[in-house]
Write a protein that holds these residues in place. Structure first.
Motif, PDB file in Angstrom:
ATOM      1  N   ARG A 185       0.854  -1.114  -0.049  1.00 30.85           N
ATOM      2  CA  ARG A 185      -0.044  -0.050   0.075  1.00 30.85           C
ATOM      3  C   ARG A 185       0.806   1.292  -0.167  1.00 30.85           C
ATOM      4  O   ARG A 185       1.797   1.255   0.763  1.00 30.85           O
ATOM      5  CB  ARG A 185      -0.908  -0.040   1.300  1.00 30.85           C
ATOM      6  CG  ARG A 185      -1.800  -1.220   1.353  1.00 30.85           C
ATOM      7  CD  ARG A 185      -3.064  -1.141   0.251  1.00 30.85           C
ATOM      8  NE  ARG A 185      -3.609  -2.386   0.244  1.00 30.85           N
ATOM      9  CZ  ARG A 185      -4.985  -2.655  -0.359  1.00 30.85           C
ATOM     10  NH1 ARG A 185      -5.199  -1.839  -0.777  1.00 30.85           N
ATOM     11  NH2 ARG A 185      -5.320  -3.870  -0.117  1.00 30.85           N
ATOM     12  N   PHE A 186       0.382   2.317  -0.762  1.00 27.79           N
ATOM     13  CA  PHE A 186       1.107   3.587  -0.659  1.00 27.79           C
ATOM     14  C   PHE A 186       0.287   4.528  -0.287  1.00 27.79           C
ATOM     15  O   PHE A 186      -1.109   4.483  -0.715  1.00 27.79           O
ATOM     16  CB  PHE A 186       1.847   3.658  -2.163  1.00 27.79           C
ATOM     17  CG  PHE A 186       2.918   2.649  -2.329  1.00 27.79           C
ATOM     18  CD1 PHE A 186       4.393   3.218  -1.984  1.00 27.79           C
ATOM     19  CD2 PHE A 186       2.795   1.722  -3.121  1.00 27.79           C
ATOM     20  CE1 PHE A 186       5.448   2.453  -2.187  1.00 27.79           C
ATOM     21  CE2 PHE A 186       3.972   0.873  -3.263  1.00 27.79           C
ATOM     22  CZ  PHE A 186       5.212   1.164  -2.900  1.00 27.79           C
ATOM     23  N   SER A 187       0.495   5.621  -0.262  1.00 27.93           N
ATOM     24  CA  SER A 187      -0.286   6.808   0.164  1.00 27.93           C
ATOM     25  C   SER A 187      -0.899   7.559  -0.921  1.00 27.93           C
ATOM     26  O   SER A 187      -1.937   8.227  -0.659  1.00 27.93           O
ATOM     27  CB  SER A 187       0.757   7.882   1.020  1.00 27.93           C
ATOM     28  OG  SER A 187       1.750   8.490   0.169  1.00 27.93           O
ATOM     29  N   LYS A 188      -0.436   7.174  -2.188  1.00 27.70           N
ATOM     30  CA  LYS A 188      -1.170   7.849  -3.306  1.00 27.70           C
ATOM     31  C   LYS A 188      -1.330   6.668  -4.257  1.00 27.70           C
ATOM     32  O   LYS A 188      -0.857   5.612  -4.266  1.00 27.70           O
ATOM     33  CB  LYS A 188      -0.378   8.896  -3.955  1.00 27.70           C
ATOM     34  CG  LYS A 188       0.107   9.930  -3.203  1.00 27.70           C
ATOM     35  CD  LYS A 188       1.063  11.175  -3.860  1.00 27.70           C
ATOM     36  CE  LYS A 188       2.455  10.638  -3.890  1.00 27.70           C
ATOM     37  NZ  LYS A 188       3.396  11.756  -4.191  1.00 27.70           N
ATOM     38  N   GLU A 189      -2.234   6.989  -5.174  1.00 25.26           N
ATOM     39  CA  GLU A 189      -2.474   6.128  -6.289  1.00 25.26           C
ATOM     40  C   GLU A 189      -1.265   5.813  -7.186  1.00 25.26           C
ATOM     41  O   GLU A 189      -0.500   7.097  -7.406  1.00 25.26           O
ATOM     42  CB  GLU A 189      -3.787   6.514  -7.358  1.00 25.26           C
ATOM     43  CG  GLU A 189      -5.078   6.795  -6.542  1.00 25.26           C
ATOM     44  CD  GLU A 189      -5.681   5.429  -6.627  1.00 25.26           C
ATOM     45  OE1 GLU A 189      -5.199   4.222  -7.404  1.00 25.26           O
ATOM     46  OE2 GLU A 189      -6.363   5.210  -5.809  1.00 25.26           O
ATOM     47  N   LEU A 190      -1.056   4.675  -7.678  1.00 23.34           N
ATOM     48  CA  LEU A 190       0.202   4.296  -8.349  1.00 23.34           C
ATOM     49  C   LEU A 190       0.689   5.365  -9.378  1.00 23.34           C
ATOM     50  O   LEU A 190       1.653   5.467  -9.692  1.00 23.34           O
ATOM     51  CB  LEU A 190       0.135   2.609  -8.786  1.00 23.34           C
ATOM     52  CG  LEU A 190       0.186   1.727  -7.791  1.00 23.34           C
ATOM     53  CD1 LEU A 190       0.393   0.443  -8.268  1.00 23.34           C
ATOM     54  CD2 LEU A 190       1.497   1.990  -6.721  1.00 23.34           C
ATOM     55  N   MET A 191      -0.628   5.779 -10.270  1.00 19.91           N
ATOM     56  CA  MET A 191      -0.490   6.547 -11.247  1.00 19.91           C
ATOM     57  C   MET A 191       0.395   7.932 -11.008  1.00 19.91           C
ATOM     58  O   MET A 191       0.779   8.480 -11.898  1.00 19.91           O
ATOM     59  CB  MET A 191      -1.785   6.618 -12.099  1.00 19.91           C
ATOM     60  CG  MET A 191      -2.319   5.731 -12.391  1.00 19.91           C
ATOM     61  SD  MET A 191      -1.470   4.695 -13.815  1.00 19.91           S
ATOM     62  CE  MET A 191      -1.485   5.695 -15.113  1.00 19.91           C
ATOM     63  N   HIS A 192       0.470   8.166  -9.635  1.00 15.58           N
ATOM     64  CA  HIS A 192       1.028   9.474  -9.531  1.00 15.58           C
ATOM     65  C   HIS A 192       2.378   9.345  -9.380  1.00 15.58           C
ATOM     66  O   HIS A 192       3.272  10.337  -9.420  1.00 15.58           O
ATOM     67  CB  HIS A 192       0.594   9.779  -8.169  1.00 15.58           C
ATOM     68  CG  HIS A 192      -0.875  10.579  -8.143  1.00 15.58           C
ATOM     69  ND1 HIS A 192      -1.934   9.721  -7.939  1.00 15.58           N
ATOM     70  CD2 HIS A 192      -1.353  11.707  -8.205  1.00 15.58           C
ATOM     71  CE1 HIS A 192      -3.169  10.512  -8.164  1.00 15.58           C
ATOM     72  NE2 HIS A 192      -2.780  11.873  -8.167  1.00 15.58           N
ATOM     73  N   TYR A 193       3.068   8.102  -9.372  1.00  8.30           N
ATOM     74  CA  TYR A 193       4.480   7.869  -9.184  1.00  8.30           C
ATOM     75  C   TYR A 193       5.066   7.608 -10.898  1.00  8.30           C
ATOM     76  O   TYR A 193       4.424   6.780 -11.555  1.00  8.30           O
ATOM     77  CB  TYR A 193       4.904   6.634  -8.473  1.00  8.30           C
ATOM     78  CG  TYR A 193       4.401   6.734  -7.132  1.00  8.30           C
ATOM     79  CD1 TYR A 193       5.095   7.263  -6.124  1.00  8.30           C
ATOM     80  CD2 TYR A 193       3.179   6.146  -6.733  1.00  8.30           C
ATOM     81  CE1 TYR A 193       4.713   7.372  -4.851  1.00  8.30           C
ATOM     82  CE2 TYR A 193       2.535   6.064  -5.181  1.00  8.30           C
ATOM     83  CZ  TYR A 193       3.354   6.845  -4.315  1.00  8.30           C
ATOM     84  OH  TYR A 193       2.885   6.929  -3.165  1.00  8.30           O
ATOM     85  N   SER A 194       6.018   8.364 -11.123  1.00 14.18           N
ATOM     86  CA  SER A 194       6.419   8.136 -12.401  1.00 14.18           C
ATOM     87  C   SER A 194       7.870   7.431 -12.384  1.00 14.18           C
ATOM     88  O   SER A 194       8.488   6.726 -13.529  1.00 14.18           O
ATOM     89  CB  SER A 194       6.687   9.601 -13.064  1.00 14.18           C
ATOM     90  OG  SER A 194       7.831  10.314 -12.155  1.00 14.18           O
ATOM     91  N   ARG A 195       8.659   7.265 -11.362  1.00 14.87           N
ATOM     92  CA  ARG A 195       9.954   6.675 -11.389  1.00 14.87           C
ATOM     93  C   ARG A 195      10.099   5.829 -10.116  1.00 14.87           C
ATOM     94  O   ARG A 195       9.268   5.865  -9.351  1.00 14.87           O
ATOM     95  CB  ARG A 195      10.997   7.905 -11.309  1.00 14.87           C
ATOM     96  CG  ARG A 195      11.125   8.479 -12.438  1.00 14.87           C
ATOM     97  CD  ARG A 195      12.013   9.909 -12.293  1.00 14.87           C
ATOM     98  NE  ARG A 195      12.204  10.706 -11.099  1.00 14.87           N
ATOM     99  CZ  ARG A 195      12.662  10.491 -10.025  1.00 14.87           C
ATOM    100  NH1 ARG A 195      13.573   9.567  -9.681  1.00 14.87           N
ATOM    101  NH2 ARG A 195      12.176  11.357  -8.936  1.00 14.87           N
ATOM    102  N   ILE A 196      10.895   4.850 -10.132  1.00 13.90           N
ATOM    103  CA  ILE A 196      11.126   3.941  -8.996  1.00 13.90           C
ATOM    104  C   ILE A 196      11.535   4.694  -7.962  1.00 13.90           C
ATOM    105  O   ILE A 196      10.984   4.615  -6.647  1.00 13.90           O
ATOM    106  CB  ILE A 196      12.341   2.798  -9.277  1.00 13.90           C
ATOM    107  CG1 ILE A 196      11.665   1.761 -10.474  1.00 13.90           C
ATOM    108  CG2 ILE A 196      12.719   2.181  -7.993  1.00 13.90           C
ATOM    109  CD1 ILE A 196      10.583   0.826  -9.912  1.00 13.90           C
ATOM    110  N   GLY A 197      12.451   5.775  -8.193  1.00 14.52           N
ATOM    111  CA  GLY A 197      12.879   6.676  -6.975  1.00 14.52           C
ATOM    112  C   GLY A 197      11.520   7.130  -6.458  1.00 14.52           C
ATOM    113  O   GLY A 197      11.878   7.488  -5.122  1.00 14.52           O
TER     114      GLY A 197
END
Length: 390
Positions: A185-197
């Motif tokens: 689980r992450f604090s935001k939707e996965l589409m908000h992340y663009s890089r592994i970092g």
């Protein structure tokens, strides 16, 4: 015996078994291993604190299972799922979990319904999946089997292998309550992340000293060997100056023994743990690596090869292929049929793959680099012991 009457040695042994189980299994299920599950509950606070402080991993315990949310510090190709053959398998595995998260606990459904919903969902993202293609069904079958192995999907009637062979076949499945606990689980939707970092920034501690310690410990418990040259300068200084603390901590918590060599701090498991795979493995290709290491020692002594200052040996692909051919000719009575009849190219491919998997060597174009940890091994076949490696 009451818990408070157990001696300290027994408690340490129990904690070690719990940590090994949590690190090496996806989770510990109460119905499959009630003894270990209960021990994890008994030591919950100590385990939770150790995983958080030294690895940065959260420990989750429910009524049905215990699980540590693991992630690697450094990504390697051997960290994938062995059963998966291509990237499509991973994508479909993820969408299987997506589908299951939308089902209720114990809800039953047909495979035909599941694959149709997944196909339609992917089409909205312009991703084409065609279940009339055997390769697409085979990928899905591998993903479904992994879900069953993890106990997040239960087969009531039929099996996905039959559907892979014939798209008209069907399977009745049941959704397990475990399905919603596979993906982190992450604090935001996965589409908000663009890089592994971006993911790592959320997972890492903010305190730099704590972050460094966790990076080092994560690598030690998840990788077979880390050479001094693999660390950043800051991490290398930590390993060198905190060597005694590192060894004591990993010995107390995991039962590992550490030894400092010129090229690395290397950890060993003195026992034969059933929880994790050790080198040499049960596979006969490990024997080939040890034979290769023994023969290279002899050749270095005779001046055929030069060992670099950092302990590495660089040889051509042709030289390694010739060496394996020589070893097969010399020891073929002890080799498995697979390796006796394999072509020299196939033999080379297996050996290089095993070298890379255990961080004992690497192939770069037409050269093979043998890393120094392999030179710490030496072995010969014992004819009086039925050809066992000694």
């Amino acid at each position: 015996m009451r818990k408070w009457e157990k001696n300290e040695e027994k408690l340490i042994e129990e904690k070690q078994q719990c940590i090994k189980a949590l690190l090496n299994r996806p989770w510990v299920l109460k119905e499959e291993d009630p003894e270990t599950f209960q021990q994890i509950k008994d030591h919950y606070e100590a385990l939770r604190d150790w995983f958080h402080d030294y690895l940065g991993f959260p420990l989750l315990v429910t009524r049905q299972f215990a699980k540590v949310e693991k992630f690697p510090e450094t990504y390697h190709c051997w960290m994938g799922i062995d059963e998966f053959k291509q990237s499509r398998d991973y994508a479909l595995f993820t969408y299987c979990l997506w589908y299951l998260e939308g089902r209720g606990d114990g809800e039953q459904f047909l495979l035909s319904q599941m694959v149709e919903d997944i196909r339609d969902h992917l089409h909205t993202y312009d991703v084409l999946i065609d279940w009339t293609l055997y390769e697409h069904r085979l990928s899905m079958a591998r993903a479904l089997k992994k879900c069953r192995d993890l106990k997040v999907l239960l087969s009531v009637d039929g099996e996905e292998g039959a559907w892979a062979r014939d798209e008209k076949a069907n399977v009745l499945y049941e959704c397990s309550p475990m399905a919603r606990y596979v993906l982190r689980r992450f604090s935001k939707e996965l589409m908000h992340y663009s890089r592994i970092g971006d993911f790592r920034a959320e997972l890492d501690e903010k305190d730099e000293k704590v972050k460094r310690r966790q990076r080092v410990y994560r690598r030690f418990v998840q990788e077979p060997v880390i050479y001094d040259s693999d660390w950043s300068e800051e991490e290398r200084q930590y390993v060198l100056t905190q060597r005694r603390s590192l060894i004591d901590q990993l010995q107390t918590q995991l039962g590992l023994e550490g030894r400092r060599y010129r090229e690395a701090l290397v950890l060993f498991d003195p026992g034969l743990s059933a929880e994790h795979e050790l080198f040499p493995t049960l596979s006969s290709v490990s024997d080939l690596l040890i034979l290769t290491a023994s023969e290279l020692r002899k050749k270095i002594a005779k001046g055929y090869y030069e060992q670099k200052e950092d302990g590495r040996i660089i040889m051509s692909v042709t030289d390694l292929e010739s060496l394996l051919f020589y070893l097969r000719d010399k020891h073929k009575e002890f080799w498995s049929k697979e390796h006796r009849v394999a072509s020299s190219k196939e033999l080379l491919k297996q050996v290089v793959s095993h070298l890379e998997e255990w961080h004992l060597g690497a192939l770069e174009e037409q050269e093979v680099t043998i890393y120094p940890a392999l030179s710490r091994w030496i072995g010969e076949y014992d004819a009086f012991a039925g050809g066992d490696m000694s």
